[in-house]
Design an enzyme around this catalytic site. Structure first.
Site, short mmCIF file in Angstrom:
data_model
loop_
_atom_site.label_atom_id
_atom_site.label_comp_id
_atom_site.label_asym_id
_atom_site.label_seq_id
_atom_site.Cartn_x
_atom_site.Cartn_y
_atom_site.Cartn_z
N GLN A 255 -5.65 -15.43 -21.04
CA GLN A 255 -5.02 -14.14 -21.34
C GLN A 255 -3.55 -14.34 -21.70
O GLN A 255 -2.92 -15.29 -21.24
CB GLN A 255 -5.13 -13.20 -20.13
CG GLN A 255 -6.57 -12.83 -19.76
CD GLN A 255 -6.63 -11.91 -18.57
OE1 GLN A 255 -5.67 -11.77 -17.82
NE2 GLN A 255 -7.77 -11.27 -18.38
N TYR B 14 -17.00 -17.16 -3.64
CA TYR B 14 -15.63 -17.56 -3.95
C TYR B 14 -15.21 -18.74 -3.06
O TYR B 14 -14.73 -19.77 -3.55
CB TYR B 14 -14.68 -16.38 -3.76
CG TYR B 14 -13.22 -16.76 -3.86
CD1 TYR B 14 -12.71 -17.27 -5.05
CD2 TYR B 14 -12.36 -16.62 -2.77
CE1 TYR B 14 -11.37 -17.62 -5.15
CE2 TYR B 14 -11.03 -16.96 -2.86
CZ TYR B 14 -10.54 -17.47 -4.05
OH TYR B 14 -9.22 -17.82 -4.14
N VAL C 258 0.81 -14.48 -9.41
CA VAL C 258 1.49 -15.64 -8.85
C VAL C 258 2.12 -16.49 -9.94
O VAL C 258 3.27 -16.94 -9.83
CB VAL C 258 0.52 -16.49 -8.00
CG1 VAL C 258 1.20 -17.77 -7.53
CG2 VAL C 258 0.00 -15.69 -6.81
N TYR D 232 3.87 -13.95 1.51
CA TYR D 232 4.70 -13.26 0.51
C TYR D 232 4.85 -14.14 -0.73
O TYR D 232 5.14 -15.34 -0.62
CB TYR D 232 6.06 -12.93 1.10
CG TYR D 232 7.02 -12.32 0.11
CD1 TYR D 232 6.68 -11.15 -0.59
CD2 TYR D 232 8.25 -12.89 -0.16
CE1 TYR D 232 7.55 -10.59 -1.51
CE2 TYR D 232 9.13 -12.34 -1.06
CZ TYR D 232 8.77 -11.18 -1.74
OH TYR D 232 9.62 -10.63 -2.66
N VAL D 233 4.65 -13.56 -1.89
CA VAL D 233 4.61 -14.33 -3.13
C VAL D 233 5.89 -15.11 -3.38
O VAL D 233 5.85 -16.23 -3.91
CB VAL D 233 4.28 -13.41 -4.33
CG1 VAL D 233 5.41 -12.41 -4.58
CG2 VAL D 233 3.97 -14.22 -5.58
#
Length: 330
Positions: free
Chosen positions: A33, A131, A14, A198-199
């Site tokens: 990262q 989560y 994302v 949808y991203v």
């Protein structure tokens, strides 16, 4: 002066698309990262560490907190709370030290639990896993922070349903790949509905919130409507891929038994397997959420759900993008 935004945890799926949407020149990425595309604007830092404000050297107008521990099989489970809850506290402390008063936080529809009846943002929290519990606790931390100065602080919480799109290697991709292979096995009747996102639309909505920022508290489910049931979703994908023929179906109880079998194998071997009882449970569950508040916000989705699926299927199974990075998520 350029209105810069700090993205936290934007080296992933994302976040990479969000940097593209906002514009690289407006973004700073803080992540544990490296970024495959935007390492030149990435600062390596773990939000579990206190004093992360020392890594922030730019004048920033807002923060988008994407970083999260979210896989189904995280061990030890304390990592969910170390990252999602304490990490949020550390980010807010850093914001206070830098005088940043605006944050967009990506939570999750996991705070509602499973098999709920199209919950809206006022629905009681009932998370079923660590989560979801840790995301709800993080929301509570954020609301407490906002209430200390509501006239000047801005808090936007987004609870997206499962996000899919090009170059993502998560549960939706695994489903699409199985269907594309022609070896897909339908578990259950397929009548359970699945809200999806949808991203390309999700990142456009985050940018919309940033560009229209103002003091206040807002919370939105993110869903691209209409919701497909599993039968409709599989039919749509097979149609886009020009597949014919019938489907093999098995009862849900047999699917769960198979999932428990994979759990035993995973525990005995120490390997992470693509099938588990949790994933079978998710597959057969109704995960449908209201988007009425989002629809009334003034935001216009750039893509329909059908267009998002078609773009993803074309990118993954028709075109060749072997030279492009991929992102592994749940």
């Amino acid at each position: 002066m350029l209105n810069r935004v700090l993205l936290i945890g934007a080296s992933g799926f994302v976040g990479t698309r969000l940097i593209e949407e906002i514009g690289e020149e407006r973004c700073v990425n803080l992540d544990k990262q490296h970024s495959s595309r935007y390492d030149n604007i990435t600062v390596i830092q773990d939000i579990r560490n206190e004093g992360i404000d020392a890594a922030i050297s730019h004048q920033l107008s807002a923060v988008v907190l994407l970083a999260a521990e979210h896989r189904d099989d995280v061990s030890p489970v304390s990592l969910y709370y170390d990252v999602n809850v304490q990490g949020t506290r550390n980010v807010l402390d850093a914001m206070d030290k830098k005088g940043i008063k605006s944050i967009v936080f990506t939570s999750s529809v996991a705070v509602y639990g499973l098999n709920k009846d199209n919950p809206d943002e006022e629905y009681p929290a009932d998370p079923f896993n660590h989560y979801g519990k840790s995301k709800w606790q993080a929301e509570e931390v954020l609301r407490e922070w906002y209430q200390k100065d509501p006239e000047n602080r801005s808090l936007s919480i987004i609870r997206p349903t499962v996000i899919f799109g090009e170059a993502n290697r998560g549960n939706v991709y695994n489903l699409l790949r199985q269907i594309a292979s022609g070896k897909f096995l339908m578990i259950g009747k397929g009548e359970n509905k699945k809200s999806m996102a949808y991203v390309g639309n999700v990142v456009a909505f985050i940018k919309y919130l940033i560009d229209n920022d103002r003091p206040g508290y807002r919370v939105f489910n993110y869903v691209d409507k209409p919701d497909f049931n599993m039968n409709k979703l599989v039919s749509q994908v097979r149609s886009d891929l020009e597949q014919n023929g019938g489907l093999i179906r098995i009862p849900e109880v047999l699917g769960m038994l198979g999932g428990f079998g994979f759990d035993i194998v995973a525990k005995a071997t120490g390997k992470k397997l693509p099938i588990s009882s949790v994933r079978v449970k998710k597959f057969c569950a109704t995960t449908q959420f209201s988007a009425d508040k989002l629809d009334a916000s003034g935001f216009q989705r750039p893509y329909t759900l059908e267009e998002g699926l078609e773009r993803t299927l074309r990118y993954e199974f028709i075109e060749n993008h072997d030279d492009k990075p991929v992102f592994f998520t749940e």
